[in-house]
Design an enzyme around this catalytic site. Structure first.
Site, PDB file in Angstrom:
ATOM      1  CG  ASN A  62     -88.251  -7.716  20.913  1.00 55.83           C
ATOM      2  OD1 ASN A  62     -89.051  -7.692  19.984  1.00 55.83           O
ATOM      3  ND2 ASN A  62     -88.349  -6.896  21.956  1.00 55.83           N
ATOM      4  CG  HIS A  71     -88.678  -4.557  14.865  1.00 57.60           C
ATOM      5  ND1 HIS A  71     -89.582  -3.510  14.880  1.00 57.60           N
ATOM      6  CD2 HIS A  71     -87.762  -4.268  15.814  1.00 57.60           C
ATOM      7  CE1 HIS A  71     -89.206  -2.628  15.786  1.00 57.60           C
ATOM      8  NE2 HIS A  71     -88.112  -3.056  16.369  1.00 57.60           N
ATOM      9  CG  HIS A 116     -93.123  -3.486  23.894  1.00 56.50           C
ATOM     10  ND1 HIS A 116     -92.338  -2.367  23.754  1.00 56.50           N
ATOM     11  CD2 HIS A 116     -94.148  -3.106  24.705  1.00 56.50           C
ATOM     12  CE1 HIS A 116     -92.844  -1.369  24.451  1.00 56.50           C
ATOM     13  NE2 HIS A 116     -93.957  -1.791  25.030  1.00 56.50           N
ATOM     14  NE  ARG A 141     -95.290   1.194  20.856  1.00 60.80           N
ATOM     15  CZ  ARG A 141     -94.497   2.139  21.368  1.00 60.80           C
ATOM     16  NH1 ARG A 141     -93.268   1.829  21.752  1.00 60.80           N
ATOM     17  NH2 ARG A 141     -94.908   3.382  21.467  1.00 60.80           N
ATOM     18  NE  ARG A 149     -95.177   2.311  17.540  1.00 55.45           N
ATOM     19  CZ  ARG A 149     -94.283   3.208  17.949  1.00 55.45           C
ATOM     20  NH1 ARG A 149     -93.002   2.960  17.802  1.00 55.45           N
ATOM     21  NH2 ARG A 149     -94.658   4.349  18.477  1.00 55.45           N
ATOM     22  CD  GLU A 180     -89.501  -5.523  25.592  1.00 58.55           C
ATOM     23  OE1 GLU A 180     -89.948  -4.516  25.009  1.00 58.55           O
ATOM     24  OE2 GLU A 180     -88.407  -6.013  25.322  1.00 58.55           O
ATOM     25  CB  THR A 212     -88.096   1.135  24.617  1.00 58.92           C
ATOM     26  OG1 THR A 212     -89.069   0.181  24.198  1.00 58.92           O
ATOM     27  CG2 THR A 212     -88.315   1.494  26.065  1.00 58.92           C
ATOM     28  CD  GLU A 257     -84.182  -6.068  28.815  1.00 53.44           C
ATOM     29  OE1 GLU A 257     -85.128  -6.844  29.093  1.00 53.44           O
ATOM     30  OE2 GLU A 257     -83.964  -5.638  27.669  1.00 53.44           O
ATOM     31  CG  HIS A 289     -82.998  -0.693  23.298  1.00 49.43           C
ATOM     32  ND1 HIS A 289     -82.605   0.128  22.285  1.00 49.43           N
ATOM     33  CD2 HIS A 289     -84.347  -0.628  23.326  1.00 49.43           C
ATOM     34  CE1 HIS A 289     -83.673   0.672  21.722  1.00 49.43           C
ATOM     35  NE2 HIS A 289     -84.748   0.226  22.335  1.00 49.43           N
TER      36      HIS A 289
END
Ligand code: PXP
Length: 236
Positions: free
Chosen positions: A7, A10, A43, A45, A49, A70, A101, A151, A190
């Site tokens: 992922n 970040h 993801h 969003r 962000r 996502e 999340t 998931e 996660h």
């Protein structure tokens, strides 16, 4: 052994901290692929962000492995997802205040919206998974709305210590078994890191692990390829 999907959210978080053009999530993703990642996850969003709309398009065009997008059930995001060309979609809950999340989807509570979204995303060409806590009721509801994948949220396991972690691990193990017994395919993710990923990776029946924060953080110390290789070594 499950496949590693990285992922890259970040990487975009760092870029957005200065509204700069770097670091680039696509450049990071390409290094992850070179080091052995089998897919890339991001993801989009509603608050944008970290990942931006153009990141999704650039990742789609640039990576050689699978793109997993996502998304929440917000119409704006679902419409983008449907046109994204992603290989897979993971539906997640989203609230504006959360740092990340926080919990799985309430599949039963969202049954009507999910029963529309799942076929819509499937028709757009992606395999759909629902991000759920390791709870048999959520798994049964996921099956009812027609999702081929879940998931499993590993956050509670990752945060727990000692006997509590053992209990959370057992919950995950039972959830994998239950999901498979009702015909669901299983991914997980996660909060997974080099220290806690081993037992989850060894659970029979998990196809894919989605790991972000720990790999992005470790890449500061070991380089992107080094961080991916270290994680792969622990996955086994
Ligand atoms: N899976 C899902 C559904 C997520 O929302 C996230 C966080 O974006 C992850 C996996 C990855 O979590 P982490 O960044 O803690 O590895």
């Amino acid at each position: 052994m499950p496949r590693l999907h990285v992922n890259v959210d970040h990487v975009a978080t760092l870029r957005q901290a200065r509204r700069e053009g770097f670091p680039d999530p696509l450049a990071f993703a390409l290094e992850c692929e070179q080091a052995g990642a089998r897919g890339i996850t991001c993801h989009l969003r509603l608050d944008r962000r970290h990942i931006q709309d153009e990141d999704v398009a650039r990742l789609r065009a640039g990576i050689a492995t699978l793109l997993n997008l996502e998304c929440s059930l917000a119409e704006e995001i679902l419409a983008i997802a449907c046109g994204s060309g992603a290989d897979a979609f993971c539906l997640v809950p989203e609230s504006r205040q959360e740092v990340t999340t926080e919990g799985g989807l309430d599949v039963a509570g969202e049954r009507a919206r999910l029963a529309e979204a799942v076929p819509r995303l499937t028709e757009a060409g992606g395999l759909v998974s629902l991000f759920v806590d390791p709870d048999p009721h959520q798994l049964d509801a996921a099956r009812e709305v027609g999702a081929p994948f879940v998931e499993l949220h590993t956050g509670a396991y990752a945060l727990a210590r000692g006997a509590a972690r053992e209990r959370e691990f057992e919950r995950l193990a039972r959830a994998v078994e239950h999901a498979r017994s009702i015909g669901l395919r299983v991914n997980a993710g996660h909060g997974l890191d080099e220290e806690n990923v081993g037992p989850v990776a060894s659970l029979e029946g998990i196809e894919e692990l989605n790991i972000g924060f720990a790999i992005v953080a470790q890449s500061l110390f070991h380089g992107v390829g080094g961080a991916v290789e270290r994680m792969l070594a622990r996955i086994g």
